[in-house]
Structure formats: C-alpha cells, structure tokens
Design a protein around this motif. Structure first.
Motif: not given
Length: 176
Positions: A95-106
C-alpha cells in the motif's frame, strides 16, 4: 480457488491492450481475524468515481462501488507468487499510502493470520467479478514511512500430515 478460466473478452483486452476504455481494477477485502466473514477494510487500486457514502464536506473519497459495497481507492502494488519447487510462493501487496489507520491495522488487528480476498473487475462493469482469489491469508506485515507491505500465502492442505496423529500407543492404546 481462482476463476481465471472465465475471463471475458473485455477483461483480456483490458489486460493486454496498450489503449483501452476499460481498466482492470483489483478489489482487496481484508477480513476481521476474529470474525473471518466480517470485512474490516475494502480497498481498490483504481477508481470509477466519488463514493457518495464516504464523501464529506471536508474530504472527497474516490473508489469503486461493486455489488453494493464501497472500495476506497488506495494506490497499491501486487507481486504475484512465482512457481517454486516447494509449492506456491508468496504474494505481496504494498500500500503506497501510510496513515495512522494503516499502522493501527498492522499493530493491533493483524496479530494472527487474516483472510484476504482479491477480486478483479472492469471499470465499466464493477458488479461483474472477472476473477476471484479468496484463499489468501496475511501472514506478516511490515511498514515504513512510505509503504505498508502485506505478505500473503495460501493454506496448503496438501502439505499437512494425514492423519494428524501417528498410530502409536501413546495416542491409541487400544490398538496395541
């Protein structure tokens, strides 16, 4: 199990033509690890327009509506598995767009293998699934400032031992 043998002529033309009005769009559904039939994220690597249900006065959201579900556009890359002597290789999605939601998902939600479904649709007919790959699982995820990478594998039941127990006196004392 994939349905690649049922690709339409329009999908094949969209894949191999240098110029076409149709785009092949990948839809990615990530399911909740604790409830494998409940989607937690729906993403698309292309868009067909604004998503009215998700667009607000402050933010315009683009994506694809397919079969009544909204898939948010997010630039991503997919590396398909190669053939290996040991079986099916790994698939990787970046995924080429890193957000807080993506980090929380991981960090929080992907602590165990998580089911992922990959589907291919045409931009002109997003309700028609050209190919579906429902048997992938996220086995690891990494991130940095630019990308979030998911390593996907398929559960290979052919490599599982059968029967799962050996017939030894410890497990089956009545046989001996």
């Amino acid at each position: 199990m994939s349905r690649l043998s049922t690709l339409s002529a329009a999908a094949i033309r969209a894949m191999f033509s240098s110029e076409t009005d149709e785009n092949l769009i990948m839809l990615l559904t990530i399911y909740d690890p604790d409830a494998p039939t409940t989607p937690i994220f729906r993403l698309a690597d292309g868009y067909t327009g604004r998503l009215a249900n998700l667009t607000t006065d402050e933010e315009v959201v683009y994506g694809v509506t397919s079969r009544g579900s909204d898939y948010v556009f997010l630039p991503m890359q997919i590396e398909l598995p190669g053939e290996q002597d040991t079986g099916v290789g790994q698939c990787r999605i970046g995924l080429q767009y890193v957000t807080r939601e993506a980090i929380e998902l991981v960090r929080v939600q992907l602590t165990q293998p998580t089911r992922v479904k990959i589907e291919l649709v045409l931009s002109g007919s997003p309700d028609v699934v050209e190919a579906s790959f429902p048997d992938f699982y996220i086995t690891s995820a990494t991130y940095n400032a630019d990308t979030v990478n998911f390593d996907l594998t398929m559960i290979n039941l052919a490599r599982e031992p059968f029967p799962c127990y050996n017939f030894i006196p410890t497990y089956f004392p009545g046989l001996f």
